[in-house]
Design an enzyme around this catalytic site. Structure first.
Site, short mmCIF file in Angstrom:
data_model
loop_
_atom_site.label_atom_id
_atom_site.label_comp_id
_atom_site.label_asym_id
_atom_site.label_seq_id
_atom_site.Cartn_x
_atom_site.Cartn_y
_atom_site.Cartn_z
N CYS A 91 17.65 48.21 4.11
CA CYS A 91 17.11 48.27 2.95
C CYS A 91 16.54 46.96 2.19
CB CYS A 91 17.56 49.27 1.94
SG CYS A 91 16.56 50.14 0.69
N HIS A 123 18.68 54.33 5.30
CA HIS A 123 20.06 54.54 5.04
C HIS A 123 20.85 55.57 5.87
CE1 HIS A 123 20.10 51.67 1.67
NE2 HIS A 123 19.08 52.16 1.41
#
Length: 494
Positions: A337, A439
């Site tokens: 991310c 994630h």
């Protein structure tokens, strides 16, 4: 309908864990249980099935209840971006950003949303277990409070205080909380329980008596220190600030080291939990003031709530130099991310999404660029890893929770994965540097095994959720054995 609120004598006393254990224990008794936290502050978030975000602890508690997490379980989530400011998420969606003093003015209008969410949960459950935030002893924050006694009184929910004996001063913390509470708030407290006790509980008999004598509150039991809790995701990044030492070669006991720089605004750090339980790996959180270990097999750049600010911090620590040296030695790098965004050639935040507007050169290890802009991407997804062996085709699932768009030649030619919504992430031409917005990718056994093989390790195969479920059962067993669960249920009638 029944409800009970667990508040703490301080932060990180184990409220989330006790609530999760009690959720599982009551579900095993045949009750429909729902978790609730009016206001949470955490950069560890989960994505709900309807595309919202809530605190990770409430998602874990929903798992303990055997139900899908919903935005009603945590209607107000504060995600810190600076020491004095946070993104404010209301019912799963970004409502804006506010500085700490500014946010106090938000609270009166947020109480309506909190009570509405609580009412919906209460209508579908036999009992709602409510978790407080921080401590009601922070009387400077009592005005317009929605997180502790302000909520308890508005909703008419009885309170049990959780105190952590492991940190010391447990008698003073409970007696002191009793002393500073307003009489009307004090009347909401029906008792207390002690958490994280080590040793023989008989040695604390006089201590319990002293608390009861000075407060008049009922004791609901003493919960021992629970090793099983290590398998459950932590919510507070303070739990990461206790790194282990490392040898000169960055490895220990034949295990491969995964080095993770401890960024100030690290987010979704429960991504690391499945790696911590792999026997072949040693996850080392590298604190400020220490270099990245030279012998690490993998440097993992974690998610962050403030990409530009944490990128500047990384450079100030000299970790960018360590990272380039690691790559020159043939080491591997994975960015998650915000960490993925940092690996590119440029990161721009023209609208001031995460702080003051600006841009900065990235680390230049991937030929991609990022522009931070809305709307926020919130979705669960699945697909397969891309690249050569051993990665290609390994099934993967997880969730996205980010601002910004990233693109460039490396993303076009070599995605990290192919997901339901299309290609994700990027890889360098030699495949040794990779980045992704996904994630939770280490949770599934097949993807974790493939990624471990990519860095020269063995392991994986078992889904991490199996370990988490077993830990929740172990915590629930301890709750039944050491707490007066019947008494807590009786207290929930108010």
């Amino acid at each position: 309908m029944r409800a009970l609120m667990l508040q703490g004598t301080g932060s990180d006393v184990g409220k989330s864990l006790v609530t999760a254990g009690l959720c599982r224990a009551l579900v095993r008794r045949g009750l429909r249980v729902r978790p609730f936290k009016p206001q949470n502050m955490s950069n560890n978030a989960a994505v709900t099935a309807d595309g919202g975000e809530i605190g990770r602890a409430q998602a874990l508690q929903a798992l303990a209840c055997g139900v899908e997490p919903t935005v009603d379980m945590n209607p107000v989530l504060l995600k810190p971006q600076t020491d004095v400011g946070a993104q404010v998420v209301v019912r799963g969606r970004v409502a804006g950003t506010a500085r700490a003093l500014e946010y106090q003015g938000w609270k009166p209008r947020l109480m309506a949303a909190v009570l509405e969410s609580f009412g919906r949960l209460r209508a579908e459950a036999d009992i709602v277990l409510v978790e407080g935030a921080g401590s009601p002893a922070e009387v400077n924050l009592r005005r317009n409070d929605i997180a502790n006694m302000g909520f308890a009184r508005a909703a008419g929910v009885p309170v049990v205080l959780v105190a952590d004996i492991d940190r010391g001063g447990v008698i003073a913390s409970l007696v002191g909380t009793h002393a500073v509470l307003e009489p009307e708030d004090r009347a909401m407290v029906c008792g207390f329980l002690i958490n994280r006790f080590r040793g023989d509980p008989a040695l604390f008999t006089d201590g319990l008596a002293a608390i009861v004598e000075r407060t008049g509150w009922r004791g609901f039991g003493v919960l021992p220190h629970l090793p099983a809790a290590a398998a459950l995701p932590a919510e507070d990044a303070a739990s990461l600030d206790r790194p282990a030492g490392h040898g000169a070669d960055g490895a220990a006991g034949g295990r491969l080291t995964v080095a993770v720089p401890l960024l100030p605004r690290i987010a979704n750090f429960d991504d690391l939990d499945p790696l911590r339980h792999e026997p072949a790996l040693r996850v080392e959180m590298v604190p400020p003031g220490r270099p990245l270990p030279a012998g690490a097999a993998l440097v993992l750049l974690p998610g962050t709530k403030a990409t530009l600010a944490d990128l500047a911090f990384l450079r100030a620590e000299g970790w960018d130099v360590d990272l380039l040296a690691h790559v020159r030695r043939g080491g591997r790098v994975l960015g998650l991310c915000g960490g993925y965004q940092m690996l590119g050639r440029r990161v721009a935040d023209p609208g001031g999404i995460e702080g003051p507007p600006g841009e900065a050169p990235g680390l230049g290890l991937l030929d991609v660029e990022t522009v931070l802009a809305g709307p926020k991407q919130l979705r669960r997804t699945r697909g397969a890893l891309a690249g050569g062996a051993p990665l290609r085709g390994a099934p993967v699932e997880g969730y996205e929770i980010h601002m910004g768009r990233t693109g460039g030649p490396d993303a076009d030619a070599r995605p990290f994965a192919v997901l339901e919504g299309g290609p994700d992430g990027a890889a360098s031409p030699d495949g040794r540097v990779r980045g992704t917005y996904l994630h939770g990718l280490f949770g599934g056994g097949a993807a974790r095994a493939a990624l471990l093989a990519w860095i020269g390790a063995t392991g994986g195969r078992t889904d991490h959720r199996v370990r988490v479920e077993a830990a929740l059962d172990a915590v629930a067993d301890a709750v039944e054995a050491h707490l007066d669960v019947d008494g807590l249920l009786a207290a929930s009638h108010g």
